[in-house]
Design a protein around this motif. Sequence first.
Motif, short mmCIF file in Angstrom:
data_model
loop_
_atom_site.label_atom_id
_atom_site.label_comp_id
_atom_site.label_asym_id
_atom_site.label_seq_id
_atom_site.Cartn_x
_atom_site.Cartn_y
_atom_site.Cartn_z
N MET A 144 74.62 4.81 37.89
CA MET A 144 73.29 4.41 38.38
C MET A 144 72.24 4.61 37.28
SD MET A 144 71.05 5.98 41.52
CE MET A 144 70.61 7.39 40.52
N GLU A 145 71.40 3.57 37.07
CA GLU A 145 70.37 3.69 36.02
C GLU A 145 69.20 4.52 36.54
OE1 GLU A 145 69.19 0.41 32.90
OE2 GLU A 145 67.83 0.30 34.61
N LEU A 146 68.84 5.55 35.82
CA LEU A 146 67.71 6.39 36.23
C LEU A 146 66.40 5.65 36.02
CD1 LEU A 146 68.75 9.88 34.82
CD2 LEU A 146 68.97 9.01 37.16
N ASN A 147 65.40 6.01 36.81
CA ASN A 147 64.12 5.32 36.72
C ASN A 147 62.97 6.28 37.02
OD1 ASN A 147 62.77 3.09 36.08
ND2 ASN A 147 63.47 1.87 37.82
N ASN A 148 61.92 6.17 36.27
CA ASN A 148 60.67 6.85 36.59
C ASN A 148 59.55 6.14 35.83
OD1 ASN A 148 60.49 7.84 33.93
ND2 ASN A 148 61.71 9.63 34.43
N GLU A 149 58.32 6.63 35.94
CA GLU A 149 57.18 5.91 35.35
C GLU A 149 57.30 5.77 33.83
OE1 GLU A 149 52.90 6.58 36.23
OE2 GLU A 149 53.71 7.76 37.88
N VAL A 150 57.78 6.84 33.20
CA VAL A 150 57.88 6.79 31.73
C VAL A 150 58.94 5.78 31.32
CG1 VAL A 150 58.43 8.13 29.66
CG2 VAL A 150 57.08 9.16 31.47
N LEU A 151 60.11 5.85 31.97
CA LEU A 151 61.20 4.93 31.61
C LEU A 151 60.80 3.48 31.89
CD1 LEU A 151 64.20 7.07 32.95
CD2 LEU A 151 63.59 6.65 30.56
N THR A 152 60.05 3.27 32.96
CA THR A 152 59.59 1.92 33.28
C THR A 152 58.62 1.42 32.20
OG1 THR A 152 59.87 2.34 35.61
CG2 THR A 152 58.45 0.49 35.04
N ALA A 153 57.70 2.29 31.78
CA ALA A 153 56.74 1.89 30.73
C ALA A 153 57.48 1.55 29.44
CB ALA A 153 55.72 3.00 30.49
N ILE A 154 58.50 2.34 29.11
CA ILE A 154 59.28 2.07 27.89
C ILE A 154 59.93 0.70 27.98
CG2 ILE A 154 61.36 2.77 26.62
CD1 ILE A 154 60.57 5.70 27.24
N ARG A 155 60.52 0.42 29.15
CA ARG A 155 61.25 -0.85 29.30
C ARG A 155 60.31 -2.05 29.38
NH1 ARG A 155 64.26 0.97 33.24
NH2 ARG A 155 62.89 -0.03 34.75
N GLU A 156 59.15 -1.86 29.97
CA GLU A 156 58.27 -3.01 30.21
C GLU A 156 57.26 -3.27 29.09
OE1 GLU A 156 56.69 -2.73 34.16
OE2 GLU A 156 58.66 -3.16 35.04
N ARG A 157 57.10 -2.32 28.16
CA ARG A 157 56.18 -2.58 27.03
C ARG A 157 56.68 -3.78 26.22
NH1 ARG A 157 56.59 -3.11 22.21
NH2 ARG A 157 58.78 -2.53 22.43
N ARG A 158 55.76 -4.67 25.90
CA ARG A 158 56.11 -5.83 25.07
C ARG A 158 55.06 -6.00 23.98
NH1 ARG A 158 60.01 -5.47 27.17
NH2 ARG A 158 60.44 -4.80 25.06
N SER A 159 55.43 -6.60 22.88
CA SER A 159 54.46 -6.93 21.83
C SER A 159 53.69 -8.16 22.28
CB SER A 159 55.18 -7.23 20.52
OG SER A 159 55.84 -6.08 20.07
N THR A 160 52.37 -8.02 22.31
CA THR A 160 51.49 -9.13 22.73
C THR A 160 50.85 -9.75 21.51
OG1 THR A 160 51.03 -8.17 24.88
CG2 THR A 160 49.34 -9.60 23.98
N ARG A 161 50.85 -11.07 21.46
CA ARG A 161 50.27 -11.76 20.30
C ARG A 161 49.20 -12.75 20.69
NH1 ARG A 161 55.74 -11.00 19.30
NH2 ARG A 161 56.08 -9.45 17.65
N LYS A 162 48.70 -12.62 21.91
CA LYS A 162 47.56 -13.43 22.35
C LYS A 162 46.71 -12.58 23.29
CE LYS A 162 46.72 -18.28 23.55
NZ LYS A 162 45.63 -18.39 22.62
N PHE A 163 45.52 -12.23 22.83
CA PHE A 163 44.65 -11.32 23.58
C PHE A 163 43.43 -12.06 24.12
CE2 PHE A 163 47.03 -8.57 20.78
CZ PHE A 163 47.25 -7.42 21.53
N THR A 164 42.88 -11.55 25.22
CA THR A 164 41.58 -12.06 25.69
C THR A 164 40.49 -11.32 24.90
OG1 THR A 164 41.20 -10.37 27.37
CG2 THR A 164 42.56 -12.26 28.03
N GLU A 165 39.24 -11.75 25.07
CA GLU A 165 38.13 -11.12 24.33
C GLU A 165 37.69 -9.81 24.97
OE1 GLU A 165 34.77 -13.38 23.33
OE2 GLU A 165 35.92 -14.78 22.10
N ARG A 166 38.14 -9.56 26.19
CA ARG A 166 37.65 -8.39 26.94
C ARG A 166 37.97 -7.07 26.22
NH1 ARG A 166 40.28 -6.85 32.70
NH2 ARG A 166 39.30 -4.81 32.96
N GLN A 167 36.91 -6.24 26.07
CA GLN A 167 37.10 -4.94 25.41
C GLN A 167 37.70 -3.94 26.40
OE1 GLN A 167 38.02 -3.09 23.05
NE2 GLN A 167 36.28 -3.59 21.68
N ILE A 168 38.43 -2.98 25.89
CA ILE A 168 38.99 -1.93 26.75
C ILE A 168 37.90 -0.90 27.06
CG2 ILE A 168 41.31 -2.30 25.82
CD1 ILE A 168 40.92 0.29 24.19
#
Length: 195
Positions: A1-25
């Motif tokens: 069974m694959e373990l899951n939690n918030e950290v593991l999900t963030a690791i798996r779902e992070r992607r390199s983004t190459r098109k951003f909106t103008e909205r500041q963080i």
Amino acid sequence: MELNNEVLTAIRERRSTRKFTERQIAPEQLDAMLNAAIWAPSGGNNQSWLFTAIQRKDILLRLNELVREGFARWTPDDDYPGKLAAKEHSQADSFNFYYHAPTLIIASNKPNYQNAMADCALAMENIFLAAQSLRLASCYINQIFWLRHDEPLREYLDELGIPREHVIRASAAIGFAAVPSHTPARKDGTINIIR
Ligand SMILES: Cc1cc2nc3c(=O)[nH]c(=O)nc-3n(C[C@H](O)[C@H](O)[C@H](O)COP(=O)(O)O)c2cc1C
């Protein structure tokens, strides 16, 4: 069974983004990412890094011009295929090395310190995972590392408060994704377990 939690999900779902909106963080989002960076491990607990966050568009655009000019005089120092393509691409009108992200975080570190790159890279991943956990988009940006010895670029970094003796190691583009990112498949055969 694959373990899951918030950290593991963030690791798996992070992607390199190459098109951003103008909205500041938001300021607290920037603070959270910079705090994540400084809590990364460092060789011998050196913590000799500096994280410089730039959110001013005029400064980012000036950096882009310096990167474009730097690439024009730059000769790749190895045969990594992306380097020649990046040099060519940098002369196009549409070139923007940080993909017009509203925030760029630059990691620099002492010279002649063997762990400088490793320390900064670990801090970068902390930034990316913190960004992912805050539903922000991110991308590792290498261009100013490649141009770290370019004198005009280096002089401008002096003006931004990056100590002259520091070497640029990496940078991170941060913002909101304009489009969902493609998920590159992971290669087989890259894990070896001995029990
Ligand atoms: C050391 C390093 C340098 C990178 N440099 C760049 C870069 O300059 N520009 C860019 O668009 N992506 C850059 N990337 C992102 C990779 O292209 C990306 O991580 C890879 O394609 C896998 O996609 P993913 O991050 O969505 O999993 C870099 C990543 C690493 C680890």
